[in-house]
Structure formats: structure tokens, C-alpha cells
Design a protein around this motif. Structure first.
Motif, PDB file in Angstrom:
ATOM      1  N   LEU A  84      22.386  23.013   9.913  1.00 38.37           N
ATOM      2  CA  LEU A  84      22.872  24.279  10.489  1.00 38.37           C
ATOM      3  C   LEU A  84      24.396  24.271  10.640  1.00 38.37           C
ATOM      4  O   LEU A  84      25.076  25.225  10.265  1.00 38.37           O
ATOM      5  CB  LEU A  84      22.238  24.515  11.867  1.00 38.37           C
ATOM      6  N   ALA A  85      24.916  23.166  11.199  1.00 32.41           N
ATOM      7  CA  ALA A  85      26.360  23.060  11.434  1.00 32.41           C
ATOM      8  C   ALA A  85      27.122  23.053  10.118  1.00 32.41           C
ATOM      9  O   ALA A  85      28.159  23.708   9.980  1.00 32.41           O
ATOM     10  CB  ALA A  85      26.664  21.788  12.230  1.00 32.41           C
ATOM     11  N   VAL A 141      34.912  16.219   7.298  1.00 31.72           N
ATOM     12  CA  VAL A 141      34.237  16.706   8.502  1.00 31.72           C
ATOM     13  C   VAL A 141      33.053  15.780   8.765  1.00 31.72           C
ATOM     14  O   VAL A 141      32.230  15.541   7.872  1.00 31.72           O
ATOM     15  CB  VAL A 141      33.740  18.161   8.318  1.00 31.72           C
ATOM     16  N   TYR A 142      32.996  15.223   9.970  1.00 31.83           N
ATOM     17  CA  TYR A 142      31.891  14.334  10.353  1.00 31.83           C
ATOM     18  C   TYR A 142      31.024  15.066  11.358  1.00 31.83           C
ATOM     19  O   TYR A 142      31.531  15.631  12.335  1.00 31.83           O
ATOM     20  CB  TYR A 142      32.429  13.043  10.977  1.00 31.83           C
ATOM     21  N   ILE A 143      29.711  15.055  11.105  1.00 30.12           N
ATOM     22  CA  ILE A 143      28.768  15.749  11.990  1.00 30.12           C
ATOM     23  C   ILE A 143      27.732  14.753  12.499  1.00 30.12           C
ATOM     24  O   ILE A 143      27.109  14.027  11.713  1.00 30.12           O
ATOM     25  CB  ILE A 143      28.055  16.912  11.263  1.00 30.12           C
ATOM     26  N   ALA A 176      27.324  26.533   8.654  1.00 23.57           N
ATOM     27  CA  ALA A 176      28.285  27.360   9.396  1.00 23.57           C
ATOM     28  C   ALA A 176      29.718  26.996   9.007  1.00 23.57           C
ATOM     29  O   ALA A 176      30.561  27.879   8.780  1.00 23.57           O
ATOM     30  CB  ALA A 176      28.083  27.170  10.899  1.00 23.57           C
ATOM     31  N   ILE A 177      29.999  25.695   8.925  1.00 19.48           N
ATOM     32  CA  ILE A 177      31.345  25.224   8.570  1.00 19.48           C
ATOM     33  C   ILE A 177      31.701  25.648   7.144  1.00 19.48           C
ATOM     34  O   ILE A 177      32.818  26.097   6.880  1.00 19.48           O
ATOM     35  CB  ILE A 177      31.442  23.683   8.734  1.00 19.48           C
ATOM     36  N   SER A 178      30.736  25.542   6.236  1.00 19.23           N
ATOM     37  CA  SER A 178      30.983  25.938   4.839  1.00 19.23           C
ATOM     38  C   SER A 178      31.324  27.415   4.747  1.00 19.23           C
ATOM     39  O   SER A 178      32.216  27.808   3.986  1.00 19.23           O
ATOM     40  CB  SER A 178      29.757  25.631   3.967  1.00 19.23           C
ATOM     41  N   LYS A 185      25.007  34.716  13.017  1.00 19.57           N
ATOM     42  CA  LYS A 185      23.963  34.054  12.229  1.00 19.57           C
ATOM     43  C   LYS A 185      23.471  32.787  12.927  1.00 19.57           C
ATOM     44  O   LYS A 185      22.275  32.487  12.950  1.00 19.57           O
ATOM     45  CB  LYS A 185      24.509  33.715  10.836  1.00 19.57           C
ATOM     46  N   LEU A 186      24.411  32.055  13.521  1.00 19.78           N
ATOM     47  CA  LEU A 186      24.045  30.827  14.238  1.00 19.78           C
ATOM     48  C   LEU A 186      23.138  31.139  15.424  1.00 19.78           C
ATOM     49  O   LEU A 186      22.182  30.416  15.684  1.00 19.78           O
ATOM     50  CB  LEU A 186      25.300  30.118  14.754  1.00 19.78           C
ATOM     51  N   ARG A 187      23.465  32.228  16.150  1.00 21.74           N
ATOM     52  CA  ARG A 187      22.657  32.610  17.318  1.00 21.74           C
ATOM     53  C   ARG A 187      21.217  32.907  16.923  1.00 21.74           C
ATOM     54  O   ARG A 187      20.276  32.481  17.567  1.00 21.74           O
ATOM     55  CB  ARG A 187      23.276  33.819  18.028  1.00 21.74           C
TER      56      ARG A 187
END
Length: 219
Positions: A187-188, A176-178, A191-193, A207-209
Motif C-alpha cells: 500500500l505504502a 526509500v525504505y519501508i 502511494a509513494i509511486s 485512495k489510501l483512506r
């Protein structure tokens, strides 16, 4: 002696793997970015758009080496030793920005998104392997299902994470490249994990919101 030969042979075989876009650092003024075979057609189509920012903004020389399947970047040498010493750090940053930009495009980021690496100093490209996520039950769960959970139906989950964290995400094989700022990437990635480990997308969104609103209030 036999052991040495064996270890050397093993190391050579490992170094020849080229299934993802890798950066080989040769000198401070030269970089080459490997292009996987299936991405070569796309890179050729976008060649002019790739060259323009590298040549005009970063003032680097660029060429495609079709035999080795690499894009090569080189700094133009001014020949003035004193001046080059003063600009050493700046040059190092420029060649790094150039190789990051090429790598991002090769991986599959859109050029307009990858350009942030050229134009801004606080934008980074981070990668991690989904198989490295802790607490992921490798026996009972299939890797492809984990990738499916990150993307979601029609890529909806991926887009939601991108929009709420102000990042861009590409899934390339098991990696996964961010692309984004340091805090956005964190943060991303969190969330992905959580998605990989089996959290429901609704819980991850909630949670992200909360976190993204907190970040907005800070600024």
C-alpha cells in the motif's frame, strides 16, 4: 584476455561502493552490515540499545569493526551436530532477523520501530530506488522534487502515508525504505509511486483512506 581483465576490474570497483547500508552474507552463522560514514556517530550513540535485543532476545554475538565500518553478527556455536541440524532453519531466521534489525537502525529507523523485525515474524524491510519508478519523466522532472513530494512540507505527507498504511518510511538518498507487513508495504509503495509520478497528495490520501478502511473491515 584483455576483456577479461577489464570486466574483472569493473566488477571490483562496483563491489566497493558503500554509500548505503548493505548486508554481506559470509556464512550461515555470520553476517556483517556496512555502516555509512555519516551514520557511524549515531550507531555509536545507540550502541547499548542496539546490542540488548541482539544479545538477549536473538542470542547472537555482536561487535563493531571500526576499521571496516561494519557491525558484525555471529551465532554462538553449541557444538552439538545433531542439535544444530535440527535448529538450522531457526538459526538462519535468527541471523537474518539480527541483520535486518541492524540494517534498519543504520538506515535511520527508530530503534522502537526496528524492534518489530526482532519480535515479529511477519514484519519486513523493503527498499526501492525512486529512479526505478516507471512512467516517471526523467528529463523534465528533477529527482529532488520527487523526494520532496514524498516527504511533503515538514514531513506531513510521509507521516500521513505511515499512519494510514501502518508502516514506517525512511528516505535515504534516492532510496526509500519501508518497514511493515507485506500488505502494508505494498500500500505504502503504491502511494509513494503515485506521488513520484506527480499525483496530487489529496488524491493519494483519498485512495489510501478507502483502501485502509477496506483493510480494517476485513479484520
Amino acid at each position: 584476455h584483455g576483456n577479461n581483465k577489464k570486466s574483472k576490474k569493473d566488477f571490483d570497483a562496483l563491489s566497493k561502493r558503500a554509500d548505503v547500508a548493505s548486508v554481506e552474507v559470509h556464512t550461515m552463522s555470520y553476517r556483517s552490515v556496512r555502516v555509512p560514514g555519516h551514520r557511524m556517530v549515531h550507531v555509536r550513540k545507540m550502541w547499548k540499545e542496539i546490542c540488548d535485543p541482539v544479545v538477549k532476545q536473538l542470542k547472537l554475538q555482536i561487535r563493531m569493526n571500526s576499521k571496516k565500518n561494519v557491525v558484525e553478527l555471529r551465532m554462538v556455536n553449541t557444538g552439538d551436530a545433531a542439535q544444530s541440524q535440527i535448529e538450522d532453519r531457526k538459526h538462519k531466521n535468527v541471523i537474518q532477523k539480527g541483520s535486518d534489525f541492524i540494517r534498519a537502525v543504520v538506515i535511520g529507523f527508530e530503534i522502537r520501530d526496528a524492534l518489530a523485525l526482532v519480535r515479529m515474524d511477519d514484519i519486513y524491510l523493503e527498499t526501492f530506488d525512486i529512479r526505478d519508478v516507471k512512467f516517471f519523466n526523467k528529463k523534465s522532472d528533477h529527482w529532488m522534487r520527487a523526494i520532496g513530494r514524498i516527504a511533503g512540507q515538514y514531513g506531513k505527507i510521509k507521516y500521513s502515508i505511515e499512519n494510514s498504511t501502518n508502516t514506517r518510511i525512511v528516505i535515504f538518498g534516492f532510496k526509500v525504505y519501508i518497514l511493515g507487513s507485506f500488505s502494508s508495504i505494498r500500500l505504502a509503495r503504491n502511494a509513494i509511486s503515485r506521488l513520484i509520478m506527480g499525483s496530487a497528495p489529496g488524491n493519494v490520501y483519498a485512495k489510501l483512506r478507502v483502501v485502509s478502511n477496506r483493510v480494517k473491515h476485513k479484520f
